[in-house]
Design a protein around this motif. Structure first.
Motif, PDB file in Angstrom:
ATOM      1  N   ILE A 115      42.809  32.480  28.051  1.00  0.00           N
ATOM      2  CA  ILE A 115      42.667  33.665  27.203  1.00  0.00           C
ATOM      3  C   ILE A 115      43.689  34.714  27.638  1.00  0.00           C
ATOM      4  CG2 ILE A 115      41.173  35.515  26.378  1.00  0.00           C
ATOM      5  CD1 ILE A 115      38.776  33.786  26.925  1.00  0.00           C
ATOM      6  N   PRO A 116      44.707  34.977  26.813  1.00  0.00           N
ATOM      7  CA  PRO A 116      45.600  36.115  27.086  1.00  0.00           C
ATOM      8  C   PRO A 116      44.849  37.410  26.761  1.00  0.00           C
ATOM      9  CG  PRO A 116      46.568  34.548  25.514  1.00  0.00           C
ATOM     10  CD  PRO A 116      45.116  34.246  25.609  1.00  0.00           C
ATOM     11  N   VAL A 117      44.894  38.359  27.669  1.00  0.00           N
ATOM     12  CA  VAL A 117      44.089  39.575  27.535  1.00  0.00           C
ATOM     13  C   VAL A 117      44.999  40.786  27.443  1.00  0.00           C
ATOM     14  CG1 VAL A 117      42.365  41.055  28.643  1.00  0.00           C
ATOM     15  CG2 VAL A 117      42.143  38.555  28.788  1.00  0.00           C
TER      16      VAL A 117
ATOM     17  N   LEU B  54      41.794  33.789  32.693  1.00  0.00           N
ATOM     18  CA  LEU B  54      41.997  35.070  32.032  1.00  0.00           C
ATOM     19  C   LEU B  54      43.281  35.686  32.584  1.00  0.00           C
ATOM     20  CD1 LEU B  54      38.342  36.410  32.468  1.00  0.00           C
ATOM     21  CD2 LEU B  54      39.268  35.171  30.500  1.00  0.00           C
ATOM     22  N   VAL B  55      44.227  35.986  31.701  1.00  0.00           N
ATOM     23  CA  VAL B  55      45.507  36.557  32.126  1.00  0.00           C
ATOM     24  C   VAL B  55      45.666  37.915  31.460  1.00  0.00           C
ATOM     25  CG1 VAL B  55      47.983  36.204  32.349  1.00  0.00           C
ATOM     26  CG2 VAL B  55      46.453  34.216  32.259  1.00  0.00           C
TER      27      VAL B  55
ATOM     28  N   ASP C 126      43.224  49.771  29.210  1.00  0.00           N
ATOM     29  CA  ASP C 126      41.809  50.101  29.081  1.00  0.00           C
ATOM     30  C   ASP C 126      41.045  49.381  30.196  1.00  0.00           C
ATOM     31  OD1 ASP C 126      41.755  47.470  28.261  1.00  0.00           O
ATOM     32  OD2 ASP C 126      41.050  47.873  26.230  1.00  0.00           O
ATOM     33  N   SER C 127      39.778  49.112  29.996  1.00  0.00           N
ATOM     34  CA  SER C 127      38.946  48.514  31.044  1.00  0.00           C
ATOM     35  C   SER C 127      38.914  46.990  30.980  1.00  0.00           C
ATOM     36  CB  SER C 127      37.512  49.056  30.942  1.00  0.00           C
ATOM     37  OG  SER C 127      36.910  48.651  29.712  1.00  0.00           O
ATOM     38  N   SER C 128      39.847  46.371  30.251  1.00  0.00           N
ATOM     39  CA  SER C 128      39.829  44.916  30.098  1.00  0.00           C
ATOM     40  C   SER C 128      39.902  44.187  31.441  1.00  0.00           C
ATOM     41  CB  SER C 128      40.990  44.464  29.211  1.00  0.00           C
ATOM     42  OG  SER C 128      40.833  44.914  27.887  1.00  0.00           O
ATOM     43  N   ALA C 129      40.736  44.661  32.351  1.00  0.00           N
ATOM     44  CA  ALA C 129      40.861  44.006  33.654  1.00  0.00           C
ATOM     45  C   ALA C 129      39.540  44.022  34.412  1.00  0.00           C
ATOM     46  CB  ALA C 129      41.966  44.678  34.473  1.00  0.00           C
ATOM     47  N   SER C 130      38.811  45.121  34.327  1.00  0.00           N
ATOM     48  CA  SER C 130      37.510  45.216  35.000  1.00  0.00           C
ATOM     49  C   SER C 130      36.511  44.232  34.405  1.00  0.00           C
ATOM     50  CB  SER C 130      36.960  46.639  34.891  1.00  0.00           C
ATOM     51  OG  SER C 130      37.810  47.552  35.554  1.00  0.00           O
TER      52      SER C 130
ATOM     53  N   GLN D 233      31.157  36.436  38.743  1.00  0.00           N
ATOM     54  CA  GLN D 233      29.848  35.860  38.429  1.00  0.00           C
ATOM     55  C   GLN D 233      29.878  34.352  38.210  1.00  0.00           C
ATOM     56  OE1 GLN D 233      28.109  37.994  35.076  1.00  0.00           O
ATOM     57  NE2 GLN D 233      29.002  39.910  35.798  1.00  0.00           N
ATOM     58  N   ASP D 234      31.009  33.797  37.810  1.00  0.00           N
ATOM     59  CA  ASP D 234      31.069  32.379  37.443  1.00  0.00           C
ATOM     60  C   ASP D 234      32.277  31.730  38.113  1.00  0.00           C
ATOM     61  OD1 ASP D 234      31.455  29.880  36.010  1.00  0.00           O
ATOM     62  OD2 ASP D 234      30.129  30.669  34.458  1.00  0.00           O
ATOM     63  N   PRO D 235      32.070  30.703  38.938  1.00  0.00           N
ATOM     64  CA  PRO D 235      33.191  30.078  39.659  1.00  0.00           C
ATOM     65  C   PRO D 235      34.184  29.359  38.748  1.00  0.00           C
ATOM     66  CG  PRO D 235      31.164  28.814  39.959  1.00  0.00           C
ATOM     67  CD  PRO D 235      30.778  30.091  39.284  1.00  0.00           C
ATOM     68  N   ARG D 236      33.827  29.126  37.491  1.00  0.00           N
ATOM     69  CA  ARG D 236      34.768  28.485  36.561  1.00  0.00           C
ATOM     70  C   ARG D 236      35.832  29.444  36.058  1.00  0.00           C
ATOM     71  NH1 ARG D 236      30.687  26.347  32.127  1.00  0.00           N
ATOM     72  NH2 ARG D 236      29.897  28.453  32.560  1.00  0.00           N
ATOM     73  N   VAL D 237      35.627  30.743  36.296  1.00  0.00           N
ATOM     74  CA  VAL D 237      36.522  31.769  35.754  1.00  0.00           C
ATOM     75  C   VAL D 237      37.558  32.173  36.801  1.00  0.00           C
ATOM     76  CG1 VAL D 237      36.688  34.063  34.723  1.00  0.00           C
ATOM     77  CG2 VAL D 237      34.658  32.633  34.289  1.00  0.00           C
ATOM     78  N   ARG D 238      38.831  32.134  36.403  1.00  0.00           N
ATOM     79  CA  ARG D 238      39.936  32.600  37.240  1.00  0.00           C
ATOM     80  C   ARG D 238      40.635  33.748  36.524  1.00  0.00           C
ATOM     81  NH1 ARG D 238      43.485  27.429  37.824  1.00  0.00           N
ATOM     82  NH2 ARG D 238      44.651  28.723  39.314  1.00  0.00           N
ATOM     83  N   PHE D 239      41.087  34.722  37.305  1.00  0.00           N
ATOM     84  CA  PHE D 239      41.666  35.927  36.710  1.00  0.00           C
ATOM     85  C   PHE D 239      42.949  36.311  37.430  1.00  0.00           C
ATOM     86  CE2 PHE D 239      41.778  40.717  37.010  1.00  0.00           C
ATOM     87  CZ  PHE D 239      42.358  40.907  35.765  1.00  0.00           C
TER      88      PHE D 239
END
Length: 342
Positions: free
Chosen positions: A6-8, A34-35, A41-45, A53-59
């Motif tokens: 997901i490009p953010v 998540l890139v 805005d607060s998207s990075a937060s 919260q979820d080990p499948r998520v990388r940022f």
């Protein structure tokens, strides 16, 4: 494993719903990357919270803005999966979307569900309706990627909107094959090399086998970059990207796809020309991109007029633009485009 990217960028209003729709998928074997492309805005937060919260998520977060193609590409470079998928940061998916696409990958290069464009809260309502429906079998049809894209460009596709980079699962191999071509335009077309105006039109015909599903599981919020009146970097990229696509089709011998694509490209160039002429106040941009459109017409208008697949309206408007510009300004500019772009 499936890598979902997901490009953010500045999507705090919708980002949580987007990420939650991924994490609630019935298909579970994935990583979510998540890139953030320097959001203000607060998207990075929001991204950091889900990653905690979820080990499948990388940022990761960019130190400088790279645009959506550059953000997708960085996500792809970080990915570990054999299969790849992309989601825009304000869109959401039905819960069975990846279950359906992954079930039919097999020896396919791409597995595709339909997208539907909706405004505002209608996206969430539509997802609730889809998820509440009985989870019956989904009709699917395998075909070559060339046939699939010809079907899409012919206007007879019964599988809905399948033209974006999203709503798909790709093999890593087909993404790499396509990037081997599009990356040479990374500097000249920075907004296009991993987008729907360059990556997708090349990826489809390169794919030996594509599976189309009669399932509308990708819900896309309307109002994208191409819909604004004043030309954007994305819109300017469409000029050169379309030319690259046409040259690629001709070189590869995709004659029917070339004939289907050329009239549509020239009609789109006419709308870009109008928007530049009407709304662009940067004189350097005006001169540069209006000139590029004139060059494109000099190269492709003859083929459009002789194409058996170009419609009569595509041929007429292209002929008028190339040969009788004052009449084009009256019949197409004032009567058609002026109503669309105000």
């Amino acid at each position: 494993m499936l890598s979902i990217i997901i490009p953010v960028y500045n999507s705090e209003s919708y980002l949580s719903a987007c990420i939650a729709s991924v994490l609630s998928q019935t298909y579970r074997d994935f990583e979510l990357i998540l890139v953030d492309d320097c959001s203000t805005d607060s998207s990075a937060s929001v991204c950091e919270s889900f990653a905690a919260q979820d080990p499948r998520v990388r940022f990761i977060r960019h130190e400088e803005n790279k645009g959506i193609s550059g953000t997708r590409y960085d996500g792809f470079l970080l990915s570990k999966g054999e299969y790849i998928s992309f989601i825009d940061n304000d869109d959401i998916l039905a819960r069975r979307a990846y279950e359906i696409m992954m079930a039919d990958m097999g020896d396919a290069d791409m597995s595709v569900i339909a997208a539907e464009v909706l405004d505002g809260d209608a996206v969430e309502r539509k997802r609730s309706e889809i998820d509440a429906a009985p989870a019956g079998p989904v009709q699917s049809e395998p075909m070559s990627g060339l046939s699939a894209y010809e079907l899409l460009k012919s206007g007879t596709c019964r599988y809905g909107d399948i033209g974006g980079p999203w709503g798909k699962v790709y093999t890593r191999n087909i993404v790499e094959q396509t990037l081997a071509i599009t990356l040479q335009y990374k500097e000249s077309l920075p907004w296009s090399y991993f987008e729907d105006n360059l990556f997708v039109p090349l990826c489809y015909p390169l794919a030996a086998r594509v599976v189309l599903h009669q399932f509308t599981g990708y819900l896309h919020r309307g109002g994208g970059l191409s819909r604004r009146n004043k030309p954007t970097p994305y819109l300017y990229g469409c000029i050169g990207a379309g030319n690259v696509v046409l040259d690629f089709y001709k070189e590869r011998g995709f004659s029917r796809l070339y004939d289907l694509y050329i009239g549509q490209h020239l009609v789109y160039l006419q709308s870009i020309y109008y928007r530049i002429d009407r709304f662009e106040d940067d004189e350097d941009k005006r001169k540069r991109f209006l000139s590029l459109i004139e060059e494109a017409f000099a190269s492709y208008c003859g083929d459009c007029l002789s194409s058996p697949c170009s419609s009569s309206s595509e041929k007429l408007s292209s002929f008028l633009f190339a040969r009788i510009r004052p009449l084009w300004c009256l019949l197409v500019g004032r009567l058609v485009l002026a109503r669309k772009y105000r």
